[in-house]
Motif scaffolding. Structure first.
Motif, mmCIF file in Angstrom:
data_model
loop_
_atom_site.group_PDB
_atom_site.id
_atom_site.type_symbol
_atom_site.label_atom_id
_atom_site.label_comp_id
_atom_site.label_asym_id
_atom_site.label_seq_id
_atom_site.Cartn_x
_atom_site.Cartn_y
_atom_site.Cartn_z
ATOM 1 N N MET A 86 37.721 31.103 43.761
ATOM 2 C CA MET A 86 36.628 31.312 42.813
ATOM 3 C C MET A 86 35.408 30.463 43.153
ATOM 4 O O MET A 86 34.274 30.886 42.940
ATOM 5 C CB MET A 86 37.091 31.021 41.381
ATOM 6 C CG MET A 86 38.023 32.073 40.820
ATOM 7 S SD MET A 86 37.311 33.736 40.801
ATOM 8 C CE MET A 86 38.090 34.479 42.235
ATOM 9 N N MET A 90 31.855 32.083 43.636
ATOM 10 C CA MET A 90 30.686 31.622 42.890
ATOM 11 C C MET A 90 29.532 31.275 43.822
ATOM 12 O O MET A 90 28.379 31.614 43.544
ATOM 13 C CB MET A 90 31.062 30.423 42.025
ATOM 14 C CG MET A 90 31.984 30.789 40.873
ATOM 15 S SD MET A 90 32.764 29.379 40.067
ATOM 16 C CE MET A 90 31.365 28.586 39.333
ATOM 17 N N HIS A 93 28.165 34.736 45.187
ATOM 18 C CA HIS A 93 27.382 35.465 44.186
ATOM 19 C C HIS A 93 26.118 34.690 43.808
ATOM 20 O O HIS A 93 25.082 35.307 43.538
ATOM 21 C CB HIS A 93 28.229 35.756 42.945
ATOM 22 C CG HIS A 93 29.286 36.776 43.189
ATOM 23 N ND1 HIS A 93 29.019 38.065 43.593
ATOM 24 C CD2 HIS A 93 30.634 36.706 43.091
ATOM 25 C CE1 HIS A 93 30.148 38.733 43.723
ATOM 26 N NE2 HIS A 93 31.150 37.922 43.431
ATOM 27 N N GLY A 94 26.177 33.383 43.807
ATOM 28 C CA GLY A 94 24.989 32.575 43.527
ATOM 29 C C GLY A 94 23.916 32.775 44.580
ATOM 30 O O GLY A 94 22.728 32.890 44.255
ATOM 31 N N VAL A 102 28.666 34.990 38.695
ATOM 32 C CA VAL A 102 29.004 33.566 38.810
ATOM 33 C C VAL A 102 29.670 33.102 37.515
ATOM 34 O O VAL A 102 30.675 32.383 37.540
ATOM 35 C CB VAL A 102 27.754 32.715 39.126
ATOM 36 C CG1 VAL A 102 28.070 31.226 39.025
ATOM 37 C CG2 VAL A 102 27.212 33.046 40.510
ATOM 38 N N ASN A 105 33.212 34.515 37.346
ATOM 39 C CA ASN A 105 34.084 33.740 38.224
ATOM 40 C C ASN A 105 34.390 32.360 37.647
ATOM 41 O O ASN A 105 35.492 31.845 37.828
ATOM 42 C CB ASN A 105 33.465 33.589 39.615
ATOM 43 C CG ASN A 105 33.386 34.886 40.378
ATOM 44 O OD1 ASN A 105 32.383 35.201 40.999
ATOM 45 N ND2 ASN A 105 34.452 35.677 40.339
ATOM 46 N N SER A 106 33.434 31.775 36.943
ATOM 47 C CA SER A 106 33.683 30.455 36.351
ATOM 48 C C SER A 106 34.711 30.552 35.223
ATOM 49 O O SER A 106 35.509 29.628 35.029
ATOM 50 C CB SER A 106 32.384 29.813 35.863
ATOM 51 O OG SER A 106 31.837 30.530 34.785
#
Length: 122
Positions: A86, A90, A93-94, A102, A105-106
């Motif tokens: 993850m 992240m 995707h960031g 993001v 995923n968090s």
């Protein structure tokens, strides 16, 4: 607490199963066309399929060891590996400006951290 850990592991396993099936069996071009699939445009087919297989293994590793009571220590180990996955998701995707993904995923990362922490405390 045990019930909460089972629910968390089941939810995360379902997420991993869907993601794994998608990445393993859906063609890369079709993944790239979906919302959030832009990261696959610059990734090789083998890399995407490998991530899919890892997610399928995570789905199994989050539930099966505890359900069968065979090496149940593998559940928090799998959750720890999911945390690493993850973090990579992240970052990816960031970089693409996909901040909603993001955040998704968090949430998955926090769920996995709950599983790790719950098994350590038990």
């Amino acid at each position: 607490m045990n019930l909460a850990l089972w629910i968390a592991a089941g939810l995360l396993a379902a997420v991993a199963l869907v993601g794994g099936i998608t990445k393993t069996f859906v063609p890369k071009e079709r993944l790239a066309a979906q919302h959030g699939g832009e990261w696959t445009r610059n990734a090789g087919v083998g890399f995407v399929k490998t991530l899919g297989v890892l997610e399928l293994l995570a789905a199994v590793g989050l539930v099966l060891p505890a359900a069968l009571d065979i090496a149940p220590v593998m559940v928090p180990v799998t959750a720890l590996c999911w945390i690493l996955l993850m973090v990579g998701a992240m970052v990816t995707h960031g970089r693409l400006g996909q901040f909603k993904l993001v955040m998704v995923n968090s949430v998955y990362l926090l769920l996995a951290a709950f599983i790790v922490g719950g098994h350590i405390a038990a």
